[in-house]
Design an enzyme around this catalytic site. Structure first.
Site, mmCIF file in Angstrom:
data_model
loop_
_atom_site.group_PDB
_atom_site.id
_atom_site.type_symbol
_atom_site.label_atom_id
_atom_site.label_comp_id
_atom_site.label_asym_id
_atom_site.label_seq_id
_atom_site.Cartn_x
_atom_site.Cartn_y
_atom_site.Cartn_z
ATOM 1 N N CYS A 79 -39.893 42.732 -16.430
ATOM 2 C CA CYS A 79 -40.965 43.701 -15.817
ATOM 3 C C CYS A 79 -41.447 42.894 -14.921
ATOM 4 O O CYS A 79 -40.692 42.762 -13.586
ATOM 5 C CB CYS A 79 -41.942 44.162 -17.100
ATOM 6 S SG CYS A 79 -42.873 45.549 -16.960
ATOM 7 N N HIS A 168 -39.674 45.184 -21.977
ATOM 8 C CA HIS A 168 -40.492 44.048 -22.558
ATOM 9 C C HIS A 168 -39.493 43.702 -23.813
ATOM 10 O O HIS A 168 -40.050 44.084 -24.766
ATOM 11 C CB HIS A 168 -41.648 44.323 -22.938
ATOM 12 C CG HIS A 168 -42.713 44.541 -21.541
ATOM 13 N ND1 HIS A 168 -43.364 43.145 -21.031
ATOM 14 C CD2 HIS A 168 -42.885 45.143 -20.741
ATOM 15 C CE1 HIS A 168 -44.030 43.395 -20.278
ATOM 16 N NE2 HIS A 168 -43.847 44.536 -19.846
ATOM 17 N N GLU A 170 -39.833 40.889 -25.500
ATOM 18 C CA GLU A 170 -40.853 40.365 -26.339
ATOM 19 C C GLU A 170 -41.778 41.082 -26.971
ATOM 20 O O GLU A 170 -42.367 40.572 -27.832
ATOM 21 C CB GLU A 170 -41.472 39.205 -25.613
ATOM 22 C CG GLU A 170 -42.551 39.646 -24.671
ATOM 23 C CD GLU A 170 -42.380 40.412 -23.420
ATOM 24 O OE1 GLU A 170 -41.032 40.969 -23.077
ATOM 25 O OE2 GLU A 170 -43.044 40.964 -22.889
HETATM 26 N N1 GLN Z 1 -46.772 47.225 -12.891
HETATM 27 C C1 GLN Z 1 -46.528 45.793 -13.081
HETATM 28 C C2 GLN Z 1 -46.248 45.116 -11.423
HETATM 29 O O1 GLN Z 1 -45.941 45.550 -10.697
HETATM 30 C C3 GLN Z 1 -45.485 45.382 -14.087
HETATM 31 C C4 GLN Z 1 -45.784 45.912 -15.420
HETATM 32 C C5 GLN Z 1 -45.498 44.931 -16.424
HETATM 33 O O2 GLN Z 1 -45.147 43.678 -16.232
HETATM 34 N N2 GLN Z 1 -45.562 45.490 -17.568
HETATM 35 O O3 GLN Z 1 -46.457 43.861 -11.516
#
Ligand code: GLN
EC number: 4.3.3.6
Length: 186
Positions: A79, A168, A170
């Protein structure tokens, strides 16, 4: 094997729990001296990429980590971690910029941006995916391997020893992605 987990912000503890359940030793990286040569691999967790990028710069971690990734240290970015790896981030400066992909941040909208689904991940099998204000990968260079596509968008990709995931792993109880990282990439 010892895996470093960037622990400045975000969902790092869940990665540690997952890796320890697989019998892997972890080091949490909070400052420059935690990032040493004895690490075999690195995890960049989810969280807020703009905050992590700022802290990485302030703590003097940005250049040493980038150099290690360029030198081939296996890395998994989830992410926000994927955003840190991406060479192109829509409307912004890249952070490490080591993975030749273009990502779109908050690609599903900010408010309704969290959802779950189950999708095939190449080399792993069916996997429960949690998306939280997630990015997706808009474009990859031709030497990047696409590992998963969710609702028509690329959500997992591998470039050599760099693994980038929009979701994610994890935050599930399925260790499949972490096992793939350890066994196939590290
Ligand atoms: N929206 C976040 C970003 O731009 C990422 C979100 C996340 O890691 N769950 O960094």
């Amino acid at each position: 094997m010892r895996i470093g987990i960037l622990a400045l912000q975000g969902a790092f503890a869940e990665h540690r729990d997952m890796l320890e359940s697989l019998g892997t030793d972890c080091t949490e990286i909070r400052q420059r001296k935690d990032f040493r040569e004895n690490l075999d691999a690195l995890i960049l967790p989810g969280g807020e990429s703009t905050v992590m990028k700022k802290l990485l710069g302030e703590l003097g971690l940005l250049n040493p980590i980038r150099k290690s990734i360029e030198d081939g240290m296996p890395v998994m970015g989830t992410c926000a971690g994927l955003i840190l790896l991406a060479e192109n981030v829509d409307g912004g400066e890249p952070c490490f910029g080591t993975m030749p992909v273009t990502v779109r941040r908050n690609a599903y909208g900010r408010q309704l941006g969290s959802f779950q689904t189950v999708e095939e991940v190449k080399g792993v099998g069916q996997f429960p995916m949690n998306f939280i204000r997630a990015p997706y990968i808009e474009k990859v260079r031709e030497d990047v391997e696409i590992l998963a596509v969710t609702e028509g968008n690329i959500t997992a990709a591998r470039y050599g020893s760099q693994l980038g995931l929009a979701f994610h792993p994890e935050l599930t109880d399925d260790p499949g992605i972490h096992r793939y990282f350890i066994e196939e990439i590290c």
